[in-house]
Design a protein around this motif. Sequence first.
Motif, PDB file in Angstrom:
ATOM      1  N   UNK A   1      -7.372   9.105   6.833  1.00  5.65           N
ATOM      2  CA  UNK A   1      -6.197   8.289   6.548  1.00  5.65           C
ATOM      3  C   UNK A   1      -6.224   7.831   5.094  1.00  5.65           C
ATOM      4  N   UNK A   2      -5.053   7.875   4.444  1.00  3.97           N
ATOM      5  CA  UNK A   2      -4.936   7.400   3.074  1.00  3.97           C
ATOM      6  C   UNK A   2      -5.179   5.894   3.026  1.00  3.97           C
ATOM      7  N   UNK A   3      -5.943   5.461   2.028  1.00  6.43           N
ATOM      8  CA  UNK A   3      -6.256   4.039   1.917  1.00  6.43           C
ATOM      9  C   UNK A   3      -4.998   3.224   1.618  1.00  6.43           C
ATOM     10  N   UNK A   4      -4.888   2.036   2.193  1.00  5.79           N
ATOM     11  CA  UNK A   4      -3.762   1.151   1.869  1.00  5.79           C
ATOM     12  C   UNK A   4      -3.897   0.627   0.451  1.00  5.79           C
ATOM     13  N   UNK A   5      -2.796   0.138  -0.097  1.00  6.17           N
ATOM     14  CA  UNK A   5      -2.833  -0.417  -1.453  1.00  6.17           C
ATOM     15  C   UNK A   5      -2.043  -1.721  -1.499  1.00  6.17           C
ATOM     16  N   UNK A   6      -2.452  -2.624  -2.388  1.00  4.21           N
ATOM     17  CA  UNK A   6      -1.747  -3.903  -2.492  1.00  4.21           C
ATOM     18  C   UNK A   6      -0.401  -3.747  -3.189  1.00  4.21           C
TER      19      UNK A   6
ATOM     20  N   UNK B   1      10.849 -12.746  -3.513  1.00  4.53           N
ATOM     21  CA  UNK B   1      11.999 -13.006  -2.664  1.00  4.53           C
ATOM     22  C   UNK B   1      13.184 -13.491  -3.491  1.00  4.53           C
ATOM     23  N   UNK B   2      14.342 -13.498  -2.873  1.00  7.25           N
ATOM     24  CA  UNK B   2      15.554 -13.945  -3.563  1.00  7.25           C
ATOM     25  C   UNK B   2      15.505 -15.425  -3.918  1.00  7.25           C
ATOM     26  N   UNK B   3      14.636 -16.199  -3.224  1.00 10.68           N
ATOM     27  CA  UNK B   3      14.498 -17.615  -3.568  1.00 10.68           C
ATOM     28  C   UNK B   3      13.238 -17.879  -4.401  1.00 10.68           C
ATOM     29  N   UNK B   4      12.708 -16.812  -5.020  1.00  9.76           N
ATOM     30  CA  UNK B   4      11.677 -16.978  -6.031  1.00  9.76           C
ATOM     31  C   UNK B   4      10.251 -17.131  -5.557  1.00  9.76           C
ATOM     32  N   UNK B   5       9.940 -16.692  -4.335  1.00  9.00           N
ATOM     33  CA  UNK B   5       8.580 -16.780  -3.821  1.00  9.00           C
ATOM     34  C   UNK B   5       7.866 -15.448  -4.045  1.00  9.00           C
ATOM     35  N   UNK B   6       6.646 -15.525  -4.596  1.00 10.80           N
ATOM     36  CA  UNK B   6       5.833 -14.326  -4.782  1.00 10.80           C
ATOM     37  C   UNK B   6       5.078 -14.052  -3.493  1.00 10.80           C
ATOM     38  N   UNK B   7       5.172 -12.822  -2.999  1.00 13.68           N
ATOM     39  CA  UNK B   7       4.512 -12.437  -1.763  1.00 13.68           C
ATOM     40  C   UNK B   7       3.494 -11.340  -2.016  1.00 13.68           C
ATOM     41  N   UNK B   8       2.328 -11.483  -1.432  1.00 14.34           N
ATOM     42  CA  UNK B   8       1.365 -10.386  -1.383  1.00 14.34           C
ATOM     43  C   UNK B   8       1.712  -9.505  -0.186  1.00 14.34           C
ATOM     44  N   UNK B   9       1.443  -8.219  -0.310  1.00 13.72           N
ATOM     45  CA  UNK B   9       1.724  -7.285   0.781  1.00 13.72           C
ATOM     46  C   UNK B   9       0.748  -6.123   0.690  1.00 13.72           C
ATOM     47  N   UNK B  10       0.637  -5.383   1.777  1.00 12.77           N
ATOM     48  CA  UNK B  10      -0.204  -4.190   1.821  1.00 12.77           C
ATOM     49  C   UNK B  10       0.650  -3.021   2.295  1.00 12.77           C
ATOM     50  N   UNK B  11       0.539  -1.904   1.580  1.00  9.87           N
ATOM     51  CA  UNK B  11       1.314  -0.703   1.915  1.00  9.87           C
ATOM     52  C   UNK B  11       0.383   0.357   2.472  1.00  9.87           C
ATOM     53  N   UNK B  12       0.757   0.887   3.638  1.00 12.01           N
ATOM     54  CA  UNK B  12       0.004   1.939   4.301  1.00 12.01           C
ATOM     55  C   UNK B  12       0.853   3.212   4.298  1.00 12.01           C
TER      56      UNK B  12
END
Length: 267
Positions: free
Chosen positions: A1-6, A11-22
Amino acid sequence: MTDPRPVVLETSDGIRLAATYWPADGDATGVGCIVAHGFTMHSQRPDVQRICRALASHGLAVLSPDFRGHGDSGGLVTAGAEEIHDIAAAVAWLRDDGFAQVAVLGWSMGGTAVLRHAGLGGDADAVVSVSAPGRWFERGTRPMRLLHLAFETGIGRCVARLLFGTRISSAGWATVPESPAEVAGAIAPRPLLIVHGELDKYLPVAHADELAAAAPSADVWIEPGMGHAEVATSPELAARIADWVVAHCAPHRAALDEGVCDDGRRD
């Protein structure tokens, strides 16, 4: 499986979100999906990662954002009110990455967010809610009474921050937002799958019944022996959800490409 990446979202109201892409593993289906976690979870928790891996192994590209106030994201938890902006930011990222078909999948509080996002007109080709409430202020079970204490008391918010790293807004709701059952009917004609555990100790099956009554065209799976949310989602259930997403995303997108409007009428 390909490793996930950050991934980093805003958001539209200016919040920075961390996420992981698989990335999709093996035979990619061309479908992207959002995995929206429950309260106190985030994209690095083992139960969330297990679900993401299972979906990716079935050919889905998966983006798992940390909701505001969770994990490495900024902002504060608002119990499903402003989290719809987090879902919108994640969907937009997948669209920008080239996915024409995007499904939004949510567990518990995440189920609340995807139902409200899509029901209030948000972009999605298919919707899956797992262990989601139909109505607000469920206090009939001990776990939900404890959850209300976490949101409504200073001590509860402190415990949530220290034990789980979850930062809850103390402002509360100035106006009670639309409940999932109040907006679920507006998701149609987009496909909707409602999944609920028969042994859910947080939210009784009656919540799934309320959602089903509000959205009569939805598919409903009441899972024997299943408890609540991510912890109770087996690899077999995740695989069935992946199959449902692939089977329902493509026909909906094809209908749109042929000129069917969101309300089912042709242009």
